[in-house]
Design a protein around this motif. Structure first.
Motif, PDB file in Angstrom:
ATOM      1  N   HIS A  60     -19.287 -52.301  47.982  1.00 17.36           N
ATOM      2  CA  HIS A  60     -20.579 -52.331  48.697  1.00 17.36           C
ATOM      3  C   HIS A  60     -21.484 -53.402  48.124  1.00 17.36           C
ATOM      4  O   HIS A  60     -22.172 -53.933  49.289  1.00 17.36           O
ATOM      5  CB  HIS A  60     -21.291 -51.075  48.214  1.00 17.36           C
ATOM      6  CG  HIS A  60     -22.669 -50.777  49.230  1.00 17.36           C
ATOM      7  ND1 HIS A  60     -22.393 -50.715  50.571  1.00 17.36           N
ATOM      8  CD2 HIS A  60     -23.712 -50.446  48.750  1.00 17.36           C
ATOM      9  CE1 HIS A  60     -23.589 -50.414  51.031  1.00 17.36           C
ATOM     10  NE2 HIS A  60     -24.618 -50.072  50.079  1.00 17.36           N
ATOM     11  N   LEU A  61     -21.451 -53.775  47.100  1.00 16.71           N
ATOM     12  CA  LEU A  61     -22.214 -54.941  46.602  1.00 16.71           C
ATOM     13  C   LEU A  61     -21.903 -56.388  46.950  1.00 16.71           C
ATOM     14  O   LEU A  61     -22.809 -57.481  46.490  1.00 16.71           O
ATOM     15  CB  LEU A  61     -22.795 -54.681  44.997  1.00 16.71           C
ATOM     16  CG  LEU A  61     -23.494 -53.293  44.714  1.00 16.71           C
ATOM     17  CD1 LEU A  61     -23.659 -53.397  43.269  1.00 16.71           C
ATOM     18  CD2 LEU A  61     -24.548 -53.015  45.537  1.00 16.71           C
ATOM     19  N   HIS A  62     -20.814 -56.386  47.209  1.00 10.24           N
ATOM     20  CA  HIS A  62     -20.409 -57.799  47.770  1.00 10.24           C
ATOM     21  C   HIS A  62     -20.205 -58.640  46.377  1.00 10.24           C
ATOM     22  O   HIS A  62     -19.481 -58.513  45.423  1.00 10.24           O
ATOM     23  CB  HIS A  62     -21.092 -58.635  48.878  1.00 10.24           C
ATOM     24  CG  HIS A  62     -20.847 -57.916  50.208  1.00 10.24           C
ATOM     25  ND1 HIS A  62     -19.530 -58.098  51.103  1.00 10.24           N
ATOM     26  CD2 HIS A  62     -21.631 -56.936  50.827  1.00 10.24           C
ATOM     27  CE1 HIS A  62     -19.571 -57.075  52.014  1.00 10.24           C
ATOM     28  NE2 HIS A  62     -20.679 -56.564  51.970  1.00 10.24           N
ATOM     29  N   ARG A  63     -21.156 -59.658  46.315  1.00  9.22           N
ATOM     30  CA  ARG A  63     -21.037 -60.648  45.037  1.00  9.22           C
ATOM     31  C   ARG A  63     -21.752 -60.090  44.021  1.00  9.22           C
ATOM     32  O   ARG A  63     -21.590 -60.828  42.883  1.00  9.22           O
ATOM     33  CB  ARG A  63     -21.410 -62.032  45.396  1.00  9.22           C
ATOM     34  CG  ARG A  63     -20.492 -62.734  46.573  1.00  9.22           C
ATOM     35  CD  ARG A  63     -20.908 -63.936  46.800  1.00  9.22           C
ATOM     36  NE  ARG A  63     -22.228 -64.062  47.687  1.00  9.22           N
ATOM     37  CZ  ARG A  63     -22.844 -64.947  47.962  1.00  9.22           C
ATOM     38  NH1 ARG A  63     -22.265 -66.194  47.403  1.00  9.22           N
ATOM     39  NH2 ARG A  63     -23.933 -65.172  48.531  1.00  9.22           N
ATOM     40  N   GLU A  64     -22.491 -59.071  44.168  1.00  8.35           N
ATOM     41  CA  GLU A  64     -23.250 -58.633  42.841  1.00  8.35           C
ATOM     42  C   GLU A  64     -22.428 -57.818  41.729  1.00  8.35           C
ATOM     43  O   GLU A  64     -21.652 -56.808  42.352  1.00  8.35           O
ATOM     44  CB  GLU A  64     -24.530 -57.684  43.461  1.00  8.35           C
ATOM     45  CG  GLU A  64     -25.510 -57.300  42.429  1.00  8.35           C
ATOM     46  CD  GLU A  64     -26.480 -56.366  42.808  1.00  8.35           C
ATOM     47  OE1 GLU A  64     -27.453 -56.044  41.837  1.00  8.35           O
ATOM     48  OE2 GLU A  64     -26.568 -56.197  44.035  1.00  8.35           O
TER      49      GLU A  64
END
Length: 218
Positions: A190-194
């Motif tokens: 869900h947070l992609h690159r985080e």
């Protein structure tokens, strides 16, 4: 962590996310305790037996805009799809492949042809983009060419007992809310690159492609 504990945790997660009543309603409706329990136990037994279990999320197959949004190293979507396909081809036919949400966007038939080409015993842990805005999930009835279900399971979450009795919880949304487990390992997307820092009781592992740029082997 019992099924009831995992379900309570999942409901708390949904309450912290942007309101998507139809989407989240379908996710809860697909929280089948027998199916979630069976698949979770199979994954735990595979890991305990030294087998490889693969995990990824947020592939966004067919989604051209994700290239700019997440600064992916591709010139166009066809090349991205081809690269993702080559990466997932390393999964062996009897190995588990857990996709932790947001499998594809764009043309559904093209995406299904793509996922049918991927080997392995596939499990889809639903993400918000895996359902239409009206809550309809297009993956439930998909089949392989021989008529078998394309996915071993389509579920909103998984849970099992990990190393040293640590609770393992798999969900598209990160488990950033309070829970009953003494120690929790949360595989999420869900947070992609985080990447979230660990807390005293929760260790987060973002298995998203934009973090790993590949597959995570547990």
């Amino acid at each position: 962590m019992t099924y009831d504990d995992a379900l309570e945790l999942f409901k708390r997660l949904l309450a912290t996310e942007r309101a998507r009543p139809q989407v989240h309603g379908t996710m809860l409706a697909l929280a089948n305790p027998a199916l979630i329990g069976r698949i979770s136990l199979s994954l735990q037994e595979a890991l305990d037996g030294g087998e490889r279990v693969w995990m990824t999320s947020d592939l966004h197959v067919g989604h051209g805009n994700i290239i700019d949004y997440c600064n992916r190293p591709f010139a166009e979507v066809t090349g991205m799809n081809r690269h993702l396909q080559a990466q997932l081809a390393k999964v062996q036919p009897r190995e588990w492949l857990v996709i932790v949400g947001d499998l594809a966007m764009g043309d559904h038939d093209e995406a299904m042809a793509w996922i049918r080409s991927i080997p392995g015993r596939k499990v889809l842990v639903l993400g918000n983009h895996d359902l239409k805005r009206n809550g309809r999930c297009l993956y439930l009835d998909e089949q392989t060419p021989d008529g078998s279900p394309l996915f071993e399971a389509v579920v909103p979450f998984l849970h099992w007992q990990g190393v040293g009795g640590q609770a393992v919880f798999v969900s598209h949304y990160p488990a950033t809310v309070d829970h009953k487990a003494e120690r929790l390992l949360n595989y999420h997307g869900h947070l992609h690159r985080e990447v979230l820092p660990a807390t005293q009781r929760t260790h987060f592992v973002n298995v998203g492609w934009d973090v790993t740029q590949g597959l995570l082997c547990l």
